[in-house]
Design a protein around this motif. Structure first.
Motif, short mmCIF file in Angstrom:
data_model
loop_
_atom_site.label_atom_id
_atom_site.label_comp_id
_atom_site.label_asym_id
_atom_site.label_seq_id
_atom_site.Cartn_x
_atom_site.Cartn_y
_atom_site.Cartn_z
N GLU A 115 0.72 -1.16 0.23
CA GLU A 115 -0.07 -0.11 0.04
C GLU A 115 0.70 1.30 0.09
OE1 GLU A 115 -2.88 0.32 -0.60
OE2 GLU A 115 -3.44 -1.75 -0.44
N ARG A 122 0.84 7.72 -6.07
CA ARG A 122 -0.14 8.84 -6.21
C ARG A 122 0.33 9.93 -5.84
NH1 ARG A 122 -5.90 6.35 -4.02
NH2 ARG A 122 -6.00 4.34 -5.32
N ALA A 139 -7.28 9.00 1.96
CA ALA A 139 -8.18 8.52 0.87
C ALA A 139 -7.95 7.21 0.68
CB ALA A 139 -7.80 9.30 -0.44
N ARG A 140 -6.82 6.56 0.49
CA ARG A 140 -6.46 5.35 0.29
C ARG A 140 -6.96 4.42 1.51
NH1 ARG A 140 -6.57 1.28 -3.19
NH2 ARG A 140 -5.54 -0.42 -2.85
N GLU A 143 -10.43 3.50 1.22
CA GLU A 143 -10.96 2.77 0.12
C GLU A 143 -10.42 1.38 0.39
OE1 GLU A 143 -8.25 3.89 -3.25
OE2 GLU A 143 -9.07 5.80 -3.57
N ILE A 144 -9.33 1.01 1.18
CA ILE A 144 -9.05 -0.40 1.53
C ILE A 144 -9.53 -0.86 2.89
CG2 ILE A 144 -6.96 -0.11 0.23
CD1 ILE A 144 -5.40 0.13 2.85
#
Length: 212
Positions: A115, A122, A139-140, A143-144
């Motif tokens: 990750e 990004r 943000a990531r 998402e996960i």
């Protein structure tokens, strides 16, 4: 407004057994029931308070959740604004969510490093150089998050939020007959826990981050 101690309402100690709690509850209901106290203006409010306390500490799962939320620090006996009480509860739920996901990520270092590579790409694409950019990381993490949250974990979160909501209603943060207000309160507490989960993921990622 002082925070309500449900053990004190029932007149039992924190170490009381389920049978002792049930016995105390029955005795209090018998003593304070409005039918037995027709001339008392406080009977109905007292019985509601007793029922609310028993609903939490009379249920093993809710009792554990209550103990985590109420006794994480020593309750103050001074008068506190309801908004302050709500803020404290949100902070506790946030911390519960943070610790939960941080512990999960620490057991999966391979995924953490993968990750971090994705986040690094990004970040470089966004600003031209590598850094631990919190907005990209958060943000990531959002998402996960579902990759790591199990049904059992969500069940635990739901119990904590339900107990927290009941505690806030007892403190007058929202009115029980205001469905929209109660729904908003529950959503606010749930969001605090979810944000804590996101922060827990981010904290684990930061621990292994190395700038290139």
């Amino acid at each position: 407004m002082a925070r309500m101690d449900y053990y004190r309402v029932l007149g039992v100690s924190r170490e009381a057994s389920e049978e002792e709690i049930k016995k105390a509850y029955r005795a209090l209901v018998f003593e304070h029931h409005p039918d037995r106290n027709p001339d008392s203006s406080d009977a109905e409010s007292k019985i509601r308070e007793i029922n609310a306390a028993y609903e939490i500490v009379g249920d093993a799962e809710k009792r554990r959740s209550y103990d985590r939320l109420f006794w994480a620090d020593e309750p103050r006996a001074d008068v506190i604004d309801p908004s302050v009480i709500l803020g404290e509860m949100e902070a506790k739920l946030f911390d519960e969510g943070r610790k939960e996901l941080f512990a999960v990520l620490m057991k999966d270092v391979t995924r953490v490093k993968a990750e971090l590579n994705s986040i690094r790409e990004r970040t470089v694409a966004k600003q031209g150089y590598d850094s631990f950019l919190e907005s990209v990381v958060a943000a990531r993490a959002a998402e996960i998050m579902d990759d790591f949250v199990t049904d059992d974990m969500n069940g635990r979160k739901q119990r904590l939020v339900e107990v927290a909501t009941e505690m806030m209603l007892s403190q007058g943060v929202a009115k029980r007959n205001d469905r929209a207000g109660v729904q908003t309160l529950r959503h606010q507490l749930d969001t605090a826990f979810q944000n804590g989960r996101i922060h827990g993921i981010a904290s684990a990622l930061e621990l292994f981050y190395e700038r290139r």
